[in-house]
Design a protein around this motif. Structure first.
Motif, PDB file in Angstrom:
ATOM      1  N   ASP A  66      -5.985 -45.177  -0.087  1.00  0.00           N
ATOM      2  CA  ASP A  66      -4.638 -45.477   0.399  1.00  0.00           C
ATOM      3  C   ASP A  66      -3.781 -44.212   0.271  1.00  0.00           C
ATOM      4  O   ASP A  66      -4.200 -43.226  -0.334  1.00  0.00           O
ATOM      5  CB  ASP A  66      -4.018 -46.650  -0.379  1.00  0.00           C
ATOM      6  CG  ASP A  66      -3.640 -46.263  -1.795  1.00  0.00           C
ATOM      7  OD1 ASP A  66      -4.142 -45.241  -2.309  1.00  0.00           O
ATOM      8  OD2 ASP A  66      -2.837 -46.986  -2.405  1.00  0.00           O
ATOM      9  N   ASP A  68      -0.034 -42.799  -0.934  1.00  0.00           N
ATOM     10  CA  ASP A  68       1.140 -43.172  -1.718  1.00  0.00           C
ATOM     11  C   ASP A  68       2.344 -42.353  -1.259  1.00  0.00           C
ATOM     12  O   ASP A  68       2.263 -41.134  -1.155  1.00  0.00           O
ATOM     13  CB  ASP A  68       0.848 -42.946  -3.203  1.00  0.00           C
ATOM     14  CG  ASP A  68      -0.357 -43.750  -3.675  1.00  0.00           C
ATOM     15  OD1 ASP A  68      -0.225 -44.974  -3.801  1.00  0.00           O
ATOM     16  OD2 ASP A  68      -1.445 -43.167  -3.871  1.00  0.00           O
ATOM     17  N   ASP A 136       1.342 -47.310   0.269  1.00  0.00           N
ATOM     18  CA  ASP A 136       2.292 -47.873  -0.696  1.00  0.00           C
ATOM     19  C   ASP A 136       3.557 -47.042  -0.619  1.00  0.00           C
ATOM     20  O   ASP A 136       3.483 -45.822  -0.579  1.00  0.00           O
ATOM     21  CB  ASP A 136       1.752 -47.704  -2.124  1.00  0.00           C
ATOM     22  CG  ASP A 136       0.634 -48.657  -2.445  1.00  0.00           C
ATOM     23  OD1 ASP A 136       0.392 -49.578  -1.651  1.00  0.00           O
ATOM     24  OD2 ASP A 136      -0.012 -48.480  -3.496  1.00  0.00           O
TER      25      ASP A 136
END
Ligand code: ATP
Ligand code: MG
Ligand code: MG
Length: 333
Positions: A66, A68, A136
């Motif tokens: 992912d 950030d 995120d």
């Protein structure tokens, strides 16, 4: 008899061979960066967007990781060595900004899954776009940018050490130890702190004072740091992997010591008051804090990154460390 270092190194190297045909350049996530920048600007045009986490730590983007992001104000950046506020008020303001941001993302990208997570220590918006990269987003918190820049500064001292880190992270996810999988208890960040601490104890890296890292000096989009294949078909990497396992199985004194990058040398639990007594009393968001496997966060005050390691999980970790020698970090098939 455990396999020889060369065998382990070759096996770990082979597990990453798919990377040689992949584009690891950080430009692959710049598109995601632009999308998030536009949404952030719609909420507050004065905010700046920073990318951190593994892309910043390694200077490469691995498929499946992912991304950030954190939105920072001009003052957050200028006061780049400042402490992050940990009050309920600060948390409330962050959640409010993220609520607005989530609305904008949903409006512009209606097929994406946008989730506001408020119950965590740090409020976050989690976005899954269904195809390329998940991300995120947090707000007004410098610590993620700082801890990623610190880890990167360590890996820049010896770029091939990223292979040890990537090997350990891959293993932790497959073994069910990584907090990103069900039943896991230590995040990738925690494993990276373990890797760097081990390298410091061995004298393979020079100590960097965490206070030296200033967000004002960190580029918002991490520069690409090319990753060369492990040398000698992984021979040195194999030795490092076995030595890392040896260190955490037989040398690191988990009962009394803390894995820490905060100061050179040994940090004890006693020193931080991370004792049995404190463990009995400490709670975070209603959940118990464990001081079984202690990893000191270099920037958050009094935060054990290994707080979710219960006595049971610590035994689980030990068993997996033992098995990892035989399986070359679960790469042998
Ligand atoms: P991955 O490729 O698995 O996503 P990563 O290198 O991005 O790995 P994460 O574990 O996702 O690492 O951590 C990203 C950031 O989240 C860290 O830089 C840190 O600021 C924060 N973080 C992660 N785990 C913890 C923790 N246990 N305690 C405090 N902060 C954490
Ligand atoms: Mg990440
Ligand atoms: Mg993340």
């Amino acid at each position: 008899m455990p396999p020889a270092a060369a065998v382990v190194g070759r096996s770990v190297t082979r597990a990453f061979r798919h990377l040689s045909t992949q584009d690891l350049h950080t430009r692959r996530v710049e598109e995601a960066y632009r999308v998030v920048v536009e949404c952030v600007a719609a909420v507050d045009p004065a905010m700046r967007l920073y990318m951190f986490g593994s892309t910043a730590v390694y200077g490469v983007h691995e498929k499946g990781s992912d991304v950030d992001f954190v939105a920072l104000s001009k003052t957050d950046v200028e006061d780049g060595k400042g402490e992050d506020a940990a009050t309920q008020v600060a948390k409330g303001l962050q959640a409010e900004f993220l609520g607005k941001l989530a609305r904008v993302v949903r409006q512009r990208h209606f097929s994406w899954n946008v989730e506001e997570v408020r119950r965590t220590r740090v409020p976050v918006v989690r976005v899954k776009d269904g195809s390329s990269v998940d991300f995120d987003i947090t707000v007004n918190r410098r610590n993620g940018v700082r801890n990623s820049a610190l880890l990167r500064a360590y890996f820049e001292q010896d770029p091939p050490c990223r292979w040890l880190s990537m090997g350990v992270k891959r293993w932790s996810k497959r073994a069910g130890l990584n907090a990103s999988v069900v039943g896991g208890s230590i995040t990738s960040y925690g494993f990276n702190l373990m890797v760097v601490y081990y390298l410091l104890r061995r004298g393979a890296l020079r100590f960097i004072p965490p206070a030296a890292i200033d967000v004002a000096q960190v580029p918002p989009v991490p520069p690409y740091l090319p990753l060369e294949p492990p040398r000698n078909d992984g021979a040195e990497l194999g030795e490092q992997v076995l030595d890392f396992l040896q260190f955490y199985l037989h040398e690191f004194d988990a009962a009394h010591h803390v894995i820490s990058l905060s100061r050179p040398g040994i940090t004890t639990k006693e020193q931080l008051n991370w004792t049995k007594n404190a463990e009995d009393r400490a709670r975070m968001n209603g959940e118990k804090i464990n001081y079984q496997w202690c990893i000191e966060d270099p920037y958050e005050l009094n935060l054990n990154v290994g707080r979710n390691v219960t006595p049971l999980k610590r035994d689980f970790l030990r068993r997996h460390l033992e098995k990892a020698r035989e399986t070359a970090l679960l790469t042998a098939t």
